[in-house]
Design a protein around this motif. Structure first.
Motif, PDB file in Angstrom:
ATOM      1  N   GLU A 156      -7.915   3.940  -1.743  1.00 49.26           N
ATOM      2  CA  GLU A 156      -9.233   4.053  -2.412  1.00 49.26           C
ATOM      3  C   GLU A 156     -10.202   3.772  -1.169  1.00 49.26           C
ATOM      4  O   GLU A 156     -10.889   4.362  -0.809  1.00 49.26           O
ATOM      5  CB  GLU A 156      -9.719   3.336  -3.318  1.00 49.26           C
ATOM      6  N   ASP A 205      -1.831   2.974  -8.845  1.00 45.40           N
ATOM      7  CA  ASP A 205      -3.065   2.018  -8.413  1.00 45.40           C
ATOM      8  C   ASP A 205      -2.530   0.928  -7.650  1.00 45.40           C
ATOM      9  O   ASP A 205      -1.585   0.292  -8.197  1.00 45.40           O
ATOM     10  CB  ASP A 205      -3.900   1.903  -9.558  1.00 45.40           C
ATOM     11  N   MET A 206      -3.412   0.239  -6.753  1.00 48.58           N
ATOM     12  CA  MET A 206      -3.290  -1.243  -6.379  1.00 48.58           C
ATOM     13  C   MET A 206      -1.622  -1.258  -5.648  1.00 48.58           C
ATOM     14  O   MET A 206      -0.956  -2.384  -5.918  1.00 48.58           O
ATOM     15  CB  MET A 206      -3.686  -2.309  -7.471  1.00 48.58           C
ATOM     16  N   ASP A 258      -8.062  -1.283  -3.942  1.00 49.91           N
ATOM     17  CA  ASP A 258      -6.806  -0.483  -3.746  1.00 49.91           C
ATOM     18  C   ASP A 258      -7.009  -0.018  -2.206  1.00 49.91           C
ATOM     19  O   ASP A 258      -7.904   0.202  -1.712  1.00 49.91           O
ATOM     20  CB  ASP A 258      -6.883   0.698  -4.713  1.00 49.91           C
TER      21      ASP A 258
END
Length: 658
Positions: A226, A257-258, A223
């Motif tokens: 992150e 996320d991602m 990610d």
């Protein structure tokens, strides 16, 4: 074989020299005091091998593209700037026939210099990151290309192998995650001081879907946000005065996320001072894109208060972030910033006018590669008995999509003829790649009847996707089409001249499935949004869906020929993902089209009108297309179309009676 000269004209020389001769001093340069310095950081992004102002698909010069033109803007800034840096934001390696010529015909041996890198080396970049298209030709090819660069590449979220470590700092990375460049700044009083500039790079995690054939088992991704949150503190700890992010990721204020387009959230990471974005082929700051998003200032060019820029695509713009830095003890901090995207052309009275000329060094150094690419794209491979065009690809069955489906169906049937899937009917899904939009009113396929050359095939299929086949049910075929039908706005029956096309829906996600027949009821709301989320679960736009002249059986099984992007989950089509893949073919969709044409000798791509709109009495809709559409309006089947005047930006407006 004739070639086309790119020698600079007197007019373009004058406009280019004007850009460098007439220089306006930036306010930061005028304001900088003895303890302050003005740093100008320039960006290019999404060059896609468009090094020269030449459209190889159309085989003609084009003033809207070319790093050789962007280079003139870069030179102008350097001539007047006391302190300047240049970065690239990725997607430089693939995207036009010169890239394909090098990858598929000339090849890259150890020690070779790729033409786009040759041009970039001339311009003296400080750093670059990777974009998703750097992986299209495989890791080995990419490695050889990067080795020829005289500037470093950084990417913090591309990990070797298949396993992520417990935290990003412990990942085994493919490239260095960041660099700290030691530069010398001249302050407002003319004194020189050292500065440490940290540069970190990011690639969309979705490369693992889009290029799984090249990447699975070799690398994985993490990610973006992150990763940034883990590495930026370390860059600061190592003494960086300022930190800039090269984020080959667009601007999206959503969360998750991602994320593919995470640059807005990258800007929110503590310790990052400026964000250089790309990937979306849009312009930021500006008056058109990203309007109305919370935390996005399209006038000042900030994301969450941090300066940011996105410089279009194909060299159309140079991004520029100006930083006013103030010395605080032995370090520097940003006290003010501005952002802009400078264009290489303007559109006036329906025509593209160049604002700058070429950097002749690039034109001269790439002369042999340009001529080789021309020879490559002009090579005939067969004939077509009917013209190939995409002017009506979003509103009617279309020959440019038809030929792709014909070739894909032919290829998949042959590959599966001795397999367990041999008795299943083969359908084909294909979408138009050149259908105007951001590419402008000339961005359409237009191939006359007669000889077909490689340039025409590349024009039909822009990307080097590989062929894949999925096995799905009749019910899933319908949902695939429901997703595609999201490109149409909901219209009110009995009302006239309503806008038909949803501009937020990417045309490359408008799949037409050949081998079935169906109608689209645009009076119903879309079932899915452009990102694949369910909007109206009970809606059904796809009606009269038939196979072999009978209503499709929801439980029946079908094979659908498509590409690696769609089969891997690209576009978030319902239930279409790697779990449905039954064949990962070794060939690109383009190569399959070429082989199909070679085998057939003469092809007939005339559209068979396998889909149309549900009639709505007293209802008309409007759409825009290229002005050359008038030459083909009589050939469109199953849809009643008439001219409706001029559209915006050089487009023509047409009316459909439903």
């Amino acid at each position: 074989m004739p070639t086309t000269s790119l020698a600079i004209s007197r007019r373009s020389f004058l406009t280019g020299t004007a850009a460098t001769a007439f220089v306006m001093l930036h306010p930061f340069s005028a304001r900088a005091q003895a303890n302050q310095a003005h740093l100008r950081i320039m960006e290019t992004t999404d060059i896609h091998v468009n090094v020269l102002p030449y459209d190889y698909y159309g085989d003609k010069p084009n003033d809207t593209m070319g790093l050789s033109r962007t280079a003139t803007l870069i030179d102008a800034v350097r001539k007047e700037a006391t302190n300047a840096m240049l970065v690239d934001n990725g997607d430089f390696l693939q995207g036009n026939p010169m890239g394909d010529y090098v990858a598929y015909e000339r090849g890259m041996k150890d020690g070779d210099i790729h033409p786009v890198v040759k041009a970039m080396n001339l311009l003296g970049y400080d750093a670059s990151t990777l974009g998703n298209h750097e992986f299209n030709y495989g890791l080995s090819f990419m490695d050889k290309v990067l080795a020829g660069a005289n500037f470093p590449f950084v990417c913090a979220n591309l990990v070797r192998g298949t396993q992520l470590a417990s935290n990003p700092r412990e990942d085994s990375l493919y490239l260095k995650p960041y660099m700290i460049l030691e530069k010398t700044l001249k302050d407002g009083a003319g004194a020189e001081h050292p500065i440490k500039v940290g540069i970190i790079g990011f690639v969309p995690p979705q490369i693992m879907i889009w290029d799984s054939k090249n990447l699975t088992g070799n690398v994985t991704t993490r990610d973006i946000v992150e990763t940034a949150e883990a590495w930026v503190p370390q860059i600061r700890e190592e003494g960086a005065d300022i930190v800039i992010a090269l984020s080959h990721s667009g601007i999206d204020t959503g969360t998750g996320d991602m994320m593919e387009n995470a640059s807005f959230h990258v800007a929110g990471v503590d310790g990052i001072d400026a964000v250089f974005t790309g990937h979306q082929h849009l312009v930021f700051p500006g008056k058109k894109d990203f309007q109305g998003l919370a935390g996005v200032d399209t006038e000042k060019g900030t994301l969450q208060g941090k300066p940011a820029v996105q410089a279009g695509f194909w060299g159309s713009h140079m991004g520029l972030i100006d930083l006013l830095l103030e010395r605080d003890g032995n370090s520097w901090k940003v006290v003010s910033a501005t952002s802009e995207a400078r264009p290489i052309y303007e559109r006036v009275d329906g025509k593209n006018n160049a604002l700058v000329g070429d950097d002749q060094r690039i034109v001269d150094d790439l002369k042999s590669e340009h001529e080789a690419t021309l020879a490559y794209v002009r090579r005939p491979v067969g004939k077509t008995s009917a013209p190939l065009y995409s002017y009506f690809a979003l509103v009617a069955d279309d020959p440019s999509v038809q030929i792709v489906s014909q070739a894909q169906t032919w290829y998949i049937k042959d590959l599966l003829k001795d397999s367990q899937w041999k008795d299943l009917p083969v359908l084909s899904a294909a979408a138009p790649f050149k259908s105007g939009g951001r590419g402008g009113p000339d961005y359409y396929t237009d191939v006359p009847a007669g000889d077909i050359a490689i340039k025409n095939v590349a024009d039909l299929y822009l990307y080097p996707n590989t062929v894949r086949a999925v096995a799905i049910t009749g019910a899933q075929v319908k949902e695939w089409l429901e997703m595609s039908a999201g490109i149409f706005n909901q219209v009110e029956a009995g009302k006239t001249d309503q806008p038909l096309i949803n501009p937020d829906f990417p045309a490359y996600n408008f799949d037409v499935i050949d081998g079935v027949t169906y109608k689209v009821d645009v009076s119903q709301p879309p079932k899915y949004d452009p990102k694949g989320g369910v909007l109206n679960a009970g809606s059904s736009r796809i009606v009269d869906l038939m196979f072999d002249g009978k209503p499709i059986d929801p439980a029946a099984n079908f094979v659908v020929a498509t590409n690696n992007y769609r089969a891997g989950g690209g576009g978030n089509f319902p239930e279409i993902n790697m779990s449905k893949v039954i064949l990962e073919a070794p060939d690109t969709n383009r190569d399959v089209i070429v082989r199909y044409i070679v085998q057939e000798g003469t092809i007939n791509p005339s559209a068979d009108a396998n889909w149309s709109f549900v009639p709505l009495p007293g209802t008309t809709v409007l759409f825009e297309t290229g002005p050359k559409a008038k030459d083909f309006i009589g050939e469109v089947k199953a849809v009643k179309i008439e001219a409706a005047g001029d559209g915006e930006g050089g487009f023509a407006k047409y009316r459909i009676t439903l």
